[in-house]
Design a protein around this motif. Structure first.
Motif, PDB file in Angstrom:
ATOM      1  N   THR A   1       0.854  -1.188   0.000  1.00  0.00           N
ATOM      2  CA  THR A   1       0.000   0.000   0.000  1.00  0.00           C
ATOM      3  C   THR A   1       0.890   1.236   0.000  1.00  0.00           C
ATOM      4  O   THR A   1       1.256   1.732  -1.047  1.00  0.00           O
ATOM      5  CB  THR A   1      -0.933  -0.001   1.225  1.00  0.00           C
ATOM      6  OG1 THR A   1      -0.164  -0.179   2.411  1.00  0.00           O
ATOM      7  CG2 THR A   1      -1.971  -1.100   1.114  1.00  0.00           C
ATOM      8  N   LEU A   2       1.250   1.699   1.170  1.00  0.00           N
ATOM      9  CA  LEU A   2       2.156   2.832   1.293  1.00  0.00           C
ATOM     10  C   LEU A   2       2.855   2.717   2.628  1.00  0.00           C
ATOM     11  O   LEU A   2       2.349   2.110   3.566  1.00  0.00           O
ATOM     12  CB  LEU A   2       1.411   4.170   1.207  1.00  0.00           C
ATOM     13  CG  LEU A   2       0.479   4.487   2.374  1.00  0.00           C
ATOM     14  CD1 LEU A   2       0.865   5.818   2.989  1.00  0.00           C
ATOM     15  CD2 LEU A   2      -0.950   4.538   1.889  1.00  0.00           C
TER      16      LEU A   2
ATOM     17  N   VAL B   1       4.324   4.323   6.080  1.00  0.00           N
ATOM     18  CA  VAL B   1       3.953   5.382   7.006  1.00  0.00           C
ATOM     19  C   VAL B   1       5.121   5.582   7.965  1.00  0.00           C
ATOM     20  O   VAL B   1       5.611   4.619   8.558  1.00  0.00           O
ATOM     21  CB  VAL B   1       2.665   5.023   7.775  1.00  0.00           C
ATOM     22  CG1 VAL B   1       2.316   6.113   8.780  1.00  0.00           C
ATOM     23  CG2 VAL B   1       1.510   4.808   6.811  1.00  0.00           C
TER      24      VAL B   1
ATOM     25  N   GLU C   1       5.159  -0.646   6.664  1.00  0.00           N
ATOM     26  CA  GLU C   1       4.212  -0.873   5.569  1.00  0.00           C
ATOM     27  C   GLU C   1       3.698  -2.305   5.629  1.00  0.00           C
ATOM     28  O   GLU C   1       4.472  -3.238   5.827  1.00  0.00           O
ATOM     29  CB  GLU C   1       4.900  -0.636   4.221  1.00  0.00           C
ATOM     30  CG  GLU C   1       4.000  -0.915   3.038  1.00  0.00           C
ATOM     31  CD  GLU C   1       4.644  -0.563   1.705  1.00  0.00           C
ATOM     32  OE1 GLU C   1       3.903  -0.233   0.778  1.00  0.00           O
ATOM     33  OE2 GLU C   1       5.879  -0.611   1.589  1.00  0.00           O
TER      34      GLU C   1
ATOM     35  N   SER D   1      -2.895  11.259  13.754  1.00  0.00           N
ATOM     36  CA  SER D   1      -2.857  10.788  12.370  1.00  0.00           C
ATOM     37  C   SER D   1      -1.811  11.512  11.524  1.00  0.00           C
ATOM     38  O   SER D   1      -1.696  11.253  10.328  1.00  0.00           O
ATOM     39  CB  SER D   1      -4.235  10.960  11.729  1.00  0.00           C
ATOM     40  OG  SER D   1      -4.561  12.335  11.696  1.00  0.00           O
TER      41      SER D   1
ATOM     42  N   ARG E   1       1.392  11.684  10.104  1.00  0.00           N
ATOM     43  CA  ARG E   1       2.544  10.833   9.831  1.00  0.00           C
ATOM     44  C   ARG E   1       3.038  11.129   8.419  1.00  0.00           C
ATOM     45  O   ARG E   1       2.311  11.662   7.592  1.00  0.00           O
ATOM     46  CB  ARG E   1       2.164   9.348   9.920  1.00  0.00           C
ATOM     47  CG  ARG E   1       1.623   8.908  11.256  1.00  0.00           C
ATOM     48  CD  ARG E   1       2.770   8.666  12.220  1.00  0.00           C
ATOM     49  NE  ARG E   1       2.278   8.111  13.464  1.00  0.00           N
ATOM     50  CZ  ARG E   1       2.406   8.697  14.634  1.00  0.00           C
ATOM     51  NH1 ARG E   1       2.994   9.841  14.733  1.00  0.00           N
ATOM     52  NH2 ARG E   1       1.950   8.141  15.715  1.00  0.00           N
ATOM     53  N   ASP E   2       4.278  10.749   8.161  1.00  0.00           N
ATOM     54  CA  ASP E   2       4.792  10.839   6.792  1.00  0.00           C
ATOM     55  C   ASP E   2       4.158   9.716   5.983  1.00  0.00           C
ATOM     56  O   ASP E   2       4.060   8.591   6.450  1.00  0.00           O
ATOM     57  CB  ASP E   2       6.312  10.632   6.773  1.00  0.00           C
ATOM     58  CG  ASP E   2       7.076  11.799   7.357  1.00  0.00           C
ATOM     59  OD1 ASP E   2       6.567  12.927   7.306  1.00  0.00           O
ATOM     60  OD2 ASP E   2       8.186  11.571   7.865  1.00  0.00           O
ATOM     61  N   GLU E   3       3.755  10.024   4.769  1.00  0.00           N
ATOM     62  CA  GLU E   3       3.242   8.995   3.863  1.00  0.00           C
ATOM     63  C   GLU E   3       4.222   8.828   2.719  1.00  0.00           C
ATOM     64  O   GLU E   3       4.586   9.802   2.059  1.00  0.00           O
ATOM     65  CB  GLU E   3       1.859   9.364   3.338  1.00  0.00           C
ATOM     66  CG  GLU E   3       0.801   9.315   4.395  1.00  0.00           C
ATOM     67  CD  GLU E   3      -0.602   9.528   3.841  1.00  0.00           C
ATOM     68  OE1 GLU E   3      -0.753   9.776   2.621  1.00  0.00           O
ATOM     69  OE2 GLU E   3      -1.539   9.454   4.647  1.00  0.00           O
ATOM     70  N   TYR E   4       4.643   7.606   2.514  1.00  0.00           N
ATOM     71  CA  TYR E   4       5.584   7.277   1.443  1.00  0.00           C
ATOM     72  C   TYR E   4       4.794   6.672   0.285  1.00  0.00           C
ATOM     73  O   TYR E   4       4.498   5.494   0.262  1.00  0.00           O
ATOM     74  CB  TYR E   4       6.653   6.311   1.956  1.00  0.00           C
ATOM     75  CG  TYR E   4       7.627   6.997   2.886  1.00  0.00           C
ATOM     76  CD1 TYR E   4       8.864   7.429   2.410  1.00  0.00           C
ATOM     77  CD2 TYR E   4       7.311   7.238   4.207  1.00  0.00           C
ATOM     78  CE1 TYR E   4       9.753   8.086   3.249  1.00  0.00           C
ATOM     79  CE2 TYR E   4       8.205   7.889   5.047  1.00  0.00           C
ATOM     80  CZ  TYR E   4       9.413   8.307   4.563  1.00  0.00           C
ATOM     81  OH  TYR E   4      10.289   8.959   5.389  1.00  0.00           O
ATOM     82  N   ARG E   5       4.446   7.541  -0.669  1.00  0.00           N
ATOM     83  CA  ARG E   5       3.691   7.131  -1.852  1.00  0.00           C
ATOM     84  C   ARG E   5       4.554   7.397  -3.083  1.00  0.00           C
ATOM     85  O   ARG E   5       5.089   8.485  -3.235  1.00  0.00           O
ATOM     86  CB  ARG E   5       2.417   7.952  -1.993  1.00  0.00           C
ATOM     87  CG  ARG E   5       1.422   7.773  -0.881  1.00  0.00           C
ATOM     88  CD  ARG E   5       0.204   8.675  -1.132  1.00  0.00           C
ATOM     89  NE  ARG E   5      -0.721   8.641  -0.038  1.00  0.00           N
ATOM     90  CZ  ARG E   5      -1.767   7.814   0.022  1.00  0.00           C
ATOM     91  NH1 ARG E   5      -2.002   6.985  -0.961  1.00  0.00           N
ATOM     92  NH2 ARG E   5      -2.573   7.852   1.054  1.00  0.00           N
TER      93      ARG E   5
ATOM     94  N   PRO F   1       8.954  12.500   2.182  1.00  0.00           N
ATOM     95  CA  PRO F   1       8.032  13.576   2.549  1.00  0.00           C
ATOM     96  C   PRO F   1       8.750  14.764   3.174  1.00  0.00           C
ATOM     97  O   PRO F   1       9.805  14.609   3.789  1.00  0.00           O
ATOM     98  CB  PRO F   1       7.113  12.912   3.582  1.00  0.00           C
ATOM     99  CG  PRO F   1       7.220  11.453   3.303  1.00  0.00           C
ATOM    100  CD  PRO F   1       8.623  11.234   2.826  1.00  0.00           C
TER     101      PRO F   1
END
Length: 186
Positions: A51-52, A54, A75, A161, A163-167, A177
């Motif tokens: 998914t991604l 976090v 992840e 909620s 958080r860094d999102e790694y997408r 991020p």
């Protein structure tokens, strides 16, 4: 003279680290964790459901490191076949990680682990739901880093909620991020 020494000593009690120095240290501690995460994520990408990632900061295990934090990205990783056993899933993940330089070894019940240059990588096998593929959590943890007086502010910025999102994106397949959106960002 005594007054000058007292003022100097008061200003140096925390080693002279300012909040912005602490934020800078925290940001620098994120870089090798993020790079390792992307290397592993990309190695797993076509064989597993991902998914991604976090990312966020956590207290260090060493209670003596009171002004220190560690950065973690995790992840979920799921096998694409419900017929694949947990052992086959772990072997396949280990093979993919080994190909990019990470030799995971058993490190407890349902956990595989490896450490290089202060970065720890873990794969925690989780209970699976009937009809689903094997399921695990990939965790990349950085070194314990002294952030001095910035610790509280960093925790406040990464609370709940936030958080860094790694997408992955078309602009950058491995973006890191931005750090703590504030006027004091290094």
């Amino acid at each position: 003279m005594l007054l000058v020494i007292s003022i100097f000593a008061a200003g140096c009690g925390d080693g002279g680290m300012s909040v912005s120095d602490g934020k800078r240290a925290a940001d620098q501690s994120r870089q090798p964790v993020a790079e390792t995460y992307w290397k592993l994520h990309n190695a797993l990408g076509d064989q597993f459901y991902l998914t991604l990632g976090v990312g966020g900061f956590t207290d260090c295990a060493d209670k003596n490191a009171k002004d220190s934090l560690a950065y973690i990205v995790d992840e979920p990783v799921e096998g694409k076949s419900e017929k694949q056993t947990d052992e086959q899933f772990v072997a396949m993940v280990n093979s993919r990680m080994s190909a990019v330089g990470w030799q995971l070894k058993p490190a407890g019940d349902k956990t595989q682990s490896a450490t290089q240059d202060g970065i720890e990588v873990q794969l925690h096998l989780l209970n699976r739901t009937t009809g689903d593929g094997a399921f695990a959590r990939l965790v990349v943890r950085g070194k314990c880093t002294n952030v001095g007086p910035a610790k509280g502010e960093i925790f406040d910025s990464y609370g709940g909620s936030k958080r860094d999102e790694y997408r992955s994106s078309s602009a950058s397949p491995t973006p890191i991020p931005s750090f703590l959106e504030s006027d004091e960002t290094p």
